[in-house]
Design an enzyme around this catalytic site. Structure first.
Site, PDB file in Angstrom:
ATOM      1  N   GLY A 276      12.660 -10.307   4.129  1.00 27.90           N
ATOM      2  CA  GLY A 276      11.524  -9.399   4.170  1.00 27.90           C
ATOM      3  C   GLY A 276      11.387  -8.710   5.519  1.00 27.90           C
ATOM      4  N   LEU A 277      12.472  -8.671   6.300  1.00 29.57           N
ATOM      5  CA  LEU A 277      12.428  -7.975   7.592  1.00 29.57           C
ATOM      6  C   LEU A 277      13.242  -6.680   7.537  1.00 29.57           C
ATOM      7  CD1 LEU A 277      12.732 -11.064   9.986  1.00 29.57           C
ATOM      8  CD2 LEU A 277      10.657  -9.804   9.369  1.00 29.57           C
TER       9      LEU A 277
ATOM     10  N   THR B 292       0.831  -1.208   0.000  1.00 28.62           N
ATOM     11  CA  THR B 292       0.000   0.000   0.000  1.00 28.62           C
ATOM     12  C   THR B 292       0.866   1.259   0.000  1.00 28.62           C
ATOM     13  OG1 THR B 292      -0.115  -0.232   2.388  1.00 28.62           O
ATOM     14  CG2 THR B 292      -2.026  -0.994   1.145  1.00 28.62           C
ATOM     15  N   ASP B 293       2.145   1.135   0.418  1.00 23.21           N
ATOM     16  CA  ASP B 293       2.918   2.376   0.642  1.00 23.21           C
ATOM     17  C   ASP B 293       3.236   3.122  -0.654  1.00 23.21           C
ATOM     18  OD1 ASP B 293       4.937   0.577  -0.137  1.00 23.21           O
ATOM     19  OD2 ASP B 293       6.344   1.211   1.439  1.00 23.21           O
TER      20      ASP B 293
ATOM     21  N   SER C 147      16.380  -5.739   6.426  1.00 26.58           N
ATOM     22  CA  SER C 147      17.776  -5.586   6.842  1.00 26.58           C
ATOM     23  C   SER C 147      18.413  -4.408   6.117  1.00 26.58           C
ATOM     24  CB  SER C 147      18.554  -6.867   6.559  1.00 26.58           C
ATOM     25  OG  SER C 147      18.485  -7.196   5.181  1.00 26.58           O
TER      26      SER C 147
ATOM     27  N   GLU D 269      18.221   3.707  -1.209  1.00 28.39           N
ATOM     28  CA  GLU D 269      17.719   2.425  -1.724  1.00 28.39           C
ATOM     29  C   GLU D 269      17.218   2.586  -3.170  1.00 28.39           C
ATOM     30  OE1 GLU D 269      16.531  -0.260   0.804  1.00 28.39           O
ATOM     31  OE2 GLU D 269      15.818  -1.610  -0.763  1.00 28.39           O
TER      32      GLU D 269
ATOM     33  N   GLY E  19      17.432 -10.801   3.397  1.00 28.76           N
ATOM     34  CA  GLY E  19      16.627 -11.393   2.330  1.00 28.76           C
ATOM     35  C   GLY E  19      15.369 -12.078   2.841  1.00 28.76           C
TER      36      GLY E  19
ATOM     37  N   ASP F 164       9.542   0.884   5.108  1.00 26.59           N
ATOM     38  CA  ASP F 164      10.604   0.231   5.876  1.00 26.59           C
ATOM     39  C   ASP F 164      11.484   1.245   6.587  1.00 26.59           C
ATOM     40  OD1 ASP F 164       9.476  -1.862   4.529  1.00 26.59           O
ATOM     41  OD2 ASP F 164      11.164  -2.170   3.162  1.00 26.59           O
TER      42      ASP F 164
END
Ligand code: GLA
Length: 454
Positions: free
Chosen positions: A196-197, A109-110, A199, A232, A194, A244
C-alpha cells in the site's frame, strides 16, 4: 577489472532495517547475479551487516539482500548505472527516480472527486534507460529479473507482472501522440511491494518520466500523472484513482500535497516533522492486499451508486447532512460508505487547516478518526491494521491509521520522536500476542517527487 566504487570497500556497514529488536540473522542476497550471504547482527541499537562470502572484488560493488528484509547498501543511481552497462553493453542516456507514497489522510476519496493529502516517501524506483533504434523493450529489474518484448506486444492485460507497469507507461505515453520507440531499461526499487505504499505508481511514474525525456511529451506533472494512471487502469487493469501517481509525480520534500482530485489543483503544505519533534512511522503489516481482487472496484461502484441516489455528480458534492438525511434511501451499506467519504473529505481539510496554523501536533485525533471510519463504515481495514493502530496509540502515538487501499498493507503512526522506540516495541509485541507475523516499522520523511537524477 573495474576499480570498486567507494561502497565496495565497505564490507561492514550500518543498515536501516527499520526493525527494532532484530536478532542475529543470516540473509540471502546476491552480488551482481551471484548469490551470497550477508550477516546481520544487532550492535548497540543499530543493525550492522557484514559480508561473509568472498565473492571477489569484481562483485563487491553491490550488496543486496533478497530476503524479506531487503538491504541495498550502495547508491541506487550507481547500482542501476552499473547494471545497465553490464547488461546492455553501453551507458544509459539518463537516470530517473520516482518515489512511493504514504497517504497522511484522505482515503478512498480520490475516485469520489474528493481531497487527498499524501506525501512522497524516501523509498523509490530508480531507472537507467536509453533509446533503441527498433521497437524492442529490454527490461531488467534488479529485484525481479529480465523481460523482453516489443511495443506491439503491449495491450490491456497482455503484459504480466512488474513489466506491465513499465510497458503500460510507455504505451500510455504513445496514446498521447508521442512517437515512442524501443528502450533498454534497468531498474531497482526499495518501495515495499504490495504494502500500500504505491510501488506500482513509482514504477509507472519513473518510466513515464524517462520515456518522456527520451521521446518527448508533456511537461505538466498533472498530465504525466494521468498518463501513468492510464497505464494502471487500462494495461494492468486496476481501477485506481489519481492519488498515487500525483503524489509520486508532484510531491516536494518537506511537504504534504493537498490535491483536489476533481480539478487536479495541487497545493504543497509544509510538513515539518522535525520542527514539531514528531516522527511519522510506517508499520508494514506484511499482509498483502490485492487491489485487483474486486473489493476495491466494489467500493468504487458503491460510491457511484450512492452519488446517483443522492443526485450529485460525485460524493464530493454531498455534505454529511445530505448523507444523513438520505439514510433510508441509501440503505444501510451505501449510507455507511457515503458517510465515510464525506466525513473523510472534511477531515482532510481540517488537517490542512491545522497544519497551516502550525499545529502539526494537533492532527493525531483526525488520523485516528479516519481509521475508525475506514474500519467501521468503509470496511477496508484488517485485523493486523487495527492491531497496529491500537498498539501505536497505546504506546503514546498521537494518531494512527491505515494508509492506502487497505485489506492489509501499512498503517501510519504519528508519534513524538522520543516515543518511537516504544511504539515499535509495543506494536511488535502486540503482533506477537495475536500470532501475526512481525511487522516492519520504519520512519518516513516527506521526500521529493519524480525527477531526473543524471
Ligand atoms: C489505492 C489507489 C488510490 C486510492 C487509494 C485509497 O492506493 O491506487 O487511487 O484510491 O487506494 O485511498
Amino acid at each position: 577489472m573495474r576499480p570498486p566504487t567507494p561502497a565496495a570497500r565497505c564490507t561492514t556497514g550500518t543498515a536501516r532495517l527499520g526493525n527494532p529488536g532484530y536478532d542475529d540473522v543470516l540473509l540471502m542476497f546476491s552480488v551482481g547475479q551471484v548469490p551470497g550471504k550477508l550477516e546481520c547482527f544487532a550492535d548497540g541499537g543499530s543493525t550492522m551487516v557484514r559480508f561473509v562470502d568472498d565473492t571477489g572484488p569484481e562483485w563487491s560493488r553491490r550488496y543486496r539482500a533478497m530476503s524479506t528484509e531487503r538491504l541495498a547498501l550502495t547508491d541506487p543511481v550507481e547500482e542501476v548505472r552499473i547494471a545497465f552497462a553490464e547488461r546492455f553493453g553501453r551507458e544509459p542516456e539518463g537516470i530517473w527516480a520516482a518515489p512511493g507514497r504514504a497517504n497522511l489522510i484522505g482515503e478512498h476519496t480520490d475516485y469520489n472527486d474528493g481531497f487527498v493529502l499524501p506525501l512522497a516517501i524516501d523509498h523509490r524506483v530508480t531507472v537507467a534507460a536509453a533509446r533503441r533504434a527498433d521497437d524492442r523493450l529490454r527490461l531488467l529489474s534488479l529485484e525481479k529479473g529480465e523481460r523482453e518484448l516489443t511495443l506491439s506486444d503491449i495491450g490491456p492485460g497482455l503484459v504480466e507482472g512488474w513489466a506491465g507497469y513499465v510497458a503500460g507507461a510507455m504505451w500510455s505515453l504513445a496514446r498521447e501522440g508521442v512517437e515512442v520507440g524501443g528502450l533498454d531499461l534497468a531498474l531497482t526499487s526499495d518501495v515495499p511491494v504490495g504494502s500500500g505504499l504505491s510501488s506500482s505508481a513509482a514504477l509507472e511514474c519513473a518510466t513515464v518520466l524517462a520515456t518522456r525525456d527520451l521521446y518527448g511529451g508533456p511537461g505538466d506533472p498533472g498530465r504525466l500523472a494521468l498518463i501513468a494512471q492510464r497505464a494502471e487502469n487500462e494495461i494492468v487493469g486496476v481501477p485506481s484513482g489519481i492519488m498515487d501517481q500525483m503524489a509520486s509525480m508532484a510531491c516536494i520534500a518537506g511537504h504534504v500535497l493537498l490535491l483536489d482530485t476533481r480539478s487536479l489543483v495541487a497545493e504543497q503544505v509544509p510538513f515539518d516533522l522535525d520542527a514539531a519533534g514528531l516522527t511519522l512511522l510506517v508499520i508494514d503489516t506484511g499482509v498483502s492486499h490485492a487491489l485487483a481482487d474486486g473489493a476495491y472496484a466494489e467500493r468504487r461502484r458503491a460510491c457511484e451508486a450512492a452519488a446517483r441516489l443522492l443526485e450529485v455528480p460525485a460524493l464530493r458534492d454531498a455534505t454529511e447532512a445530505d448523507v444523513a438525511a438520505a439514510a433510508d434511501l441509501l440503505g444501510e451499506v451505501l449510507h455507511r460508505r457515503a458517510r465515510h467519504v464525506v466525513t473523510e473529505n472534511a477531515r482532510v481539510l481540517e488537517v490542512v487547516d491545522r497544519l497551516r496554523a502550525g499545529r502539526l501536533d494537533a492532527i493525531g485525533p483526525l488520523l485516528t478518526a479516519s481509521h475508525v471510519s475506514l474500519r467501521d463504515d468503509y470496511e477496508v481495514s484488517a485485523p493486523e491494521l487495527d492491531t497496529a493502530v491500537e498498539a501505536a496509540l497505546r504506546a503514546g502515538g498521537l494518531g494512527a491509521r491505515m494508509t492506502g487501499a487497505g485489506f492489509g498493507g501499512c498503517a501510519l503512526a504519528l508519534a513524538p520522536a522520543a516515543e518511537v522506540d516504544a511504539v515499535a516495541r509495543i506494536v511488535t509485541a502486540a503482533f506477537a500476542g495475536q500470532g501475526f507475523r512481525a511487522p516492519t516499522v520504519f520512519a518516513v520523511h516527506p521526500a521529493h517527487g519524480a525527477r531526473r537524477l543524471a
